[in-house]
Scaffold this active site. Structure first.
Site, PDB file in Angstrom:
ATOM      1  N   ASN A  93      31.543 -29.133  34.584  1.00 31.83           N
ATOM      2  CA  ASN A  93      32.447 -29.846  35.681  1.00 31.83           C
ATOM      3  C   ASN A  93      33.682 -30.365  35.005  1.00 31.83           C
ATOM      4  OD1 ASN A  93      33.338 -31.158  37.519  1.00 31.83           O
ATOM      5  ND2 ASN A  93      31.867 -32.758  37.573  1.00 31.83           N
TER       6      ASN A  93
ATOM      7  N   LYS B  53      36.000 -31.828  36.181  1.00 25.78           N
ATOM      8  CA  LYS B  53      36.427 -32.873  36.829  1.00 25.78           C
ATOM      9  C   LYS B  53      38.224 -32.807  36.894  1.00 25.78           C
ATOM     10  CE  LYS B  53      32.938 -35.855  34.777  1.00 25.78           C
ATOM     11  NZ  LYS B  53      32.095 -36.812  35.373  1.00 25.78           N
TER      12      LYS B  53
ATOM     13  N   HIS C  63      28.770 -35.358  44.690  1.00 25.19           N
ATOM     14  CA  HIS C  63      28.903 -35.835  43.207  1.00 25.19           C
ATOM     15  C   HIS C  63      29.174 -37.299  43.576  1.00 25.19           C
ATOM     16  CE1 HIS C  63      30.290 -36.856  39.339  1.00 25.19           C
ATOM     17  NE2 HIS C  63      29.901 -35.527  39.137  1.00 25.19           N
TER      18      HIS C  63
ATOM     19  N   GLU D 228      30.879 -39.391  41.953  1.00 24.73           N
ATOM     20  CA  GLU D 228      32.227 -39.750  41.933  1.00 24.73           C
ATOM     21  C   GLU D 228      32.910 -39.842  43.287  1.00 24.73           C
ATOM     22  OE1 GLU D 228      33.623 -37.394  38.338  1.00 24.73           O
ATOM     23  OE2 GLU D 228      32.354 -38.652  37.064  1.00 24.73           O
TER      24      GLU D 228
ATOM     25  N   GLU E 178      21.567 -36.470  39.183  1.00 23.83           N
ATOM     26  CA  GLU E 178      22.373 -37.092  38.178  1.00 23.83           C
ATOM     27  C   GLU E 178      22.286 -38.645  38.457  1.00 23.83           C
ATOM     28  OE1 GLU E 178      25.800 -34.512  36.906  1.00 23.83           O
ATOM     29  OE2 GLU E 178      26.228 -35.038  38.850  1.00 23.83           O
TER      30      GLU E 178
ATOM     31  N   GLY F 190      28.677 -40.146  32.311  1.00 19.85           N
ATOM     32  CA  GLY F 190      29.747 -40.528  31.491  1.00 19.85           C
ATOM     33  C   GLY F 190      29.521 -41.637  30.634  1.00 19.85           C
TER      34      GLY F 190
ATOM     35  N   SER G 195      25.636 -37.245  30.986  1.00 18.52           N
ATOM     36  CA  SER G 195      25.740 -37.516  29.652  1.00 18.52           C
ATOM     37  C   SER G 195      25.050 -36.210  28.694  1.00 18.52           C
ATOM     38  CB  SER G 195      25.136 -38.746  29.078  1.00 18.52           C
ATOM     39  OG  SER G 195      26.112 -39.518  29.618  1.00 18.52           O
TER      40      SER G 195
END
Ligand code: PEP
Length: 248
Positions: free
Chosen positions: A10, A12, A98, A100, A167, A173, A209
């Site tokens: 991914n 991003k 996701h 985010e 996730e 991250g 991560s």
């Protein structure tokens, strides 16, 4: 039952045309018999999808979109991309749910509509779920996962084209990954929630991560069929290392 192991890259909102130059080694690796069960799928930003599809032509590496609109056709939705458009480009997959995007306001209901739109266009869906740190501390991880799964997969009849990416939001991250036992426990819970909806065994991937150091440990976690890799996938050296260390 296949023994496929998924490696999701991914990217991003990163990457430029020059990034493509670094993918040749990965293409070579994907052609080796040893890695025939590695399902490698790249999710570049929309601007690079066409270039990635050209780059991976005649390879078994696939490309997907990082999101799509819930309307599956064309429409007056400035700044959006539909599942039909992803499919027309040659995408095989789309990431939905996701964190985010959830943080930016996407609801379980929005995600459910998007999943329907993607499946209607024959895209495979990487459906992301996971609890925040606050939810983990409140010990409501199970009910959060249950809500996300039940609402996200509402009225889905055909589960063949869905993969779950677990996730934990607090792991994305941050460099922090769940303890082995916690991860195994949550994966088994996810399986149990899904088993109430379908007899089909959806592949469960882990994301958060993942890197070329912790992969040697993560690959031994029971019940995981692959990894969704964010920042480490932008280095083809690290991503190759992750694949090699998983399949050795
Ligand atoms: C992600 O993009 O979903 C992700 C897991 O990112 P990272 O690997 O950087 O934590």
């Amino acid at each position: 039952m296949t023994n496929n192991i998924y490696f999701i890259a991914n990217w991003k909102m990163y990457g430029s045309a020059s990034s493509l130059n670094y993918l040749n080694k990965l293409i070579n690796l994907s052609k080796l018999k040893k890695y025939r069960n590695a399902k490698i799928i790249y999710f570049p930003p929309f601007t690079l999808i066409q270039s990635f599809i050209n780059k991976f032509k005649n390879t078994k590496i696939h490309v997907g979109g990082q999101n799509c609109h819930h309307i599956e056709d064309y429409g007056s939705f400035t700044g959006s991309i539909s599942s039909k458009m992803l499919k027309e480009l040659g995408c095989k997959y789309v990431i939905l749910g996701h964190s985010e995007n959830r943080i930016a306001g996407e609801t379980d209901e929005d995600i459910n509509k998007k999943i329907h739109s993607a499946l209607n266009k024959n895209l495979k869906v990487i459906f992301c779920i996971g609890e925040t740190l606050k939810e983990k501390r409140k010990k409501i991880t199970f009910s959060v996962l249950k809500r996300q799964i039940n609402k996200g997969l509402k009225s889905i009849k055909n589960f063949n084209n869905i993969l779950i990416a677990y996730e934990p939001v607090w792991s994305i991250g941050t460099g922090v990954i769940p303890k082995d036992k916690e991860l195994e426990f949550n994966v088994s819970k996810i399986k149990r929630i899904i088993s109430k909806k379908t007899r089909y065994k959806l592949p469960i991937l882990y994301g958060g991560s993942v890197n070329n150091k912790n992969i040697s440990n993560l690959k031994n976690i029971m019940g995981i069929k692959g990894f969704l890799v964010g920042s480490a996938s932008q280095s083809s050296k690290k991503f190759i290392d992750i694949i090699k260390k998983t399949i050795n």
